[in-house]
Design a protein around this motif. Sequence first.
Motif, mmCIF file in Angstrom:
data_model
loop_
_atom_site.group_PDB
_atom_site.id
_atom_site.type_symbol
_atom_site.label_atom_id
_atom_site.label_comp_id
_atom_site.label_asym_id
_atom_site.label_seq_id
_atom_site.Cartn_x
_atom_site.Cartn_y
_atom_site.Cartn_z
ATOM 1 N N MET A 136 16.247 25.786 -0.585
ATOM 2 C CA MET A 136 15.123 24.966 -0.132
ATOM 3 C C MET A 136 13.836 25.795 -0.207
ATOM 4 S SD MET A 136 15.021 22.644 3.321
ATOM 5 C CE MET A 136 16.582 21.823 3.094
ATOM 6 N N ILE A 173 14.181 27.732 8.032
ATOM 7 C CA ILE A 173 15.579 27.873 8.464
ATOM 8 C C ILE A 173 16.198 28.708 7.350
ATOM 9 C CG2 ILE A 173 17.800 26.685 8.789
ATOM 10 C CD1 ILE A 173 16.251 24.387 10.045
ATOM 11 N N HIS A 214 18.759 27.439 5.006
ATOM 12 C CA HIS A 214 18.242 26.423 4.077
ATOM 13 C C HIS A 214 17.505 27.100 2.921
ATOM 14 C CE1 HIS A 214 18.228 22.906 7.208
ATOM 15 N NE2 HIS A 214 19.432 23.391 6.972
ATOM 16 N N HIS A 243 12.609 20.507 9.709
ATOM 17 C CA HIS A 243 12.510 21.717 8.885
ATOM 18 C C HIS A 243 11.180 22.421 9.119
ATOM 19 C CE1 HIS A 243 15.945 20.398 6.350
ATOM 20 N NE2 HIS A 243 15.447 19.197 6.532
ATOM 21 N N CYS A 261 11.569 26.206 3.435
ATOM 22 C CA CYS A 261 12.000 25.941 4.799
ATOM 23 C C CYS A 261 12.312 27.278 5.446
ATOM 24 C CB CYS A 261 13.229 25.049 4.809
ATOM 25 S SG CYS A 261 13.845 24.788 6.483
HETATM 26 CU CU CU Z 1 15.338 23.225 6.471
#
Ligand code: CU
Length: 473
Positions: free
Chosen positions: A466, A458, A461, A401, A456
């Motif tokens: 997240m 991403i 995510h 991550h 994170c």
């Molecule tokens: Cu992630």
Amino acid sequence: MRSTRRDFLQGLSFAALAPALGRSWAQERPALPIPPLVDVRPGTPVTLTARVGETEFFPGKTSPTAGYNRDLLGPTLRVRSGDEVTLVVRNELPETTTVHWHGLLIPAAVDGGPHNTIAPGQSWKAVLPVQQPASTCWYHPHPHGRTGLQVYGGLAGMLLVTDREEQALGLPARYGVDDLPLVLQDRVFDREQHLVYPRGPMALMHGVLGSVMLVNGVREPRAAVPAGLVRLRLLNGSNARVYELAFEDQRSFHWIGTDGGLLRAPVPLQRLPLAPGQRAELLVDFSDGHAAVLLNRTSEGAQPLLHFAPAGERQPPHPLPARLASWQSPDPKGATQHRRLTLTMGNDGMGSMPGMHGMPMPHGFDGRPFDMDRIDQRVKLGAVEIWEVSALPGMMMDQAHPFHMHGVHFEVLRRDGRAPGPLDQGRRDTVLVHEPVDLLVHFTRPGPTVPFMYHCHILEHEDGGMMGQFTVT
Ligand code: CU
Ligand code: C2O
Ligand code: CU
């Protein structure tokens, strides 16, 4: 992979009325597009209009996209350290957006996170006090739950901070000539070669990964460069892909900068990983006059990203400055807090986590998804802290991550309990967490009411929860 083109269109195709671009698709590769450079000066506000448009990624095939002041991506903004600049963001999208200045060390109130929302038809004025070393930053939307889609649709641009120290080094500085902004992104296209934004469990687990690589919005372009030293400012603007950058002919290059600005000295390398959200500055010597290809090298092979065609008179190899920047690292002994954070993956469609009784669990930190109304960490202004960030190993796979913090620069103090390797050096705002990392973080910007984010990078995510937030008082 289930592709739901309609979802993407519903989000962004509203005013896709612009005529198809009249680009002529000759046999040869398209030239690398260079986003227009806008020097942002104190006293002269610059407007960024977020709007939808159309882009021809494949000859004759247009896709709905979005950009700032254009159909795809945005202009490169250049600011000088010490200046206070004003940016006005106008939202002509059919949905709410925000604009975050990723990498700028500014107060949270103007940081452009999910609290700084701009409704459709509205404008947001951000007065940004720029006080930080020269660095390659970027800007992109950050509305909670919609960041992935909006960035994927094309909303992103580069933001360069310059200062006297950097200008005195004599590094290549002709924008678009020997100082190139390079936005790396990967995208998914359907059989008809239209852009699609995949959703569903796979996208939520791994983030959206595409097989088509774009640089500044174009597939495998060709950059005409002088036969000499060239500075590349690389931004990984992908939703989820981690790149392993290398040249096809294995040539070495010098790594000179990270998210937080110049390294203390150039580092010779032959490959460099770049996680989503991160930036890297490289110096590449093309004085041999040979064509070169920048690749993403993966375990499955190599994908070409960008073709370099050196031209003109060969310049003798240029001596590099031995020292680039002098900066002090905070003393870890002065750290007043140790915090532990664990990135935790949800299990949508992928089986249950132990102890979760098969209940769907969202992404989060320590099992808790993002909540706009909850402050997760409270930090003292001026504090130095150690943040120990790790990722819970998944049931199905080991996901790394890219952990990002707003409003700070940090350094990697330890990776997996040991002193970090050379690739972890430099000041950063984003770090890839696979093994646990200890970060030395210096909190220098205030966020008393509107909080800063950590998350994170991403984007699926992040959108999936997240993310957390912290105040600095
Ligand atoms: Cu992630
Ligand atoms: Cu580039 Cu909070 O993000
Ligand atoms: Cu950021």
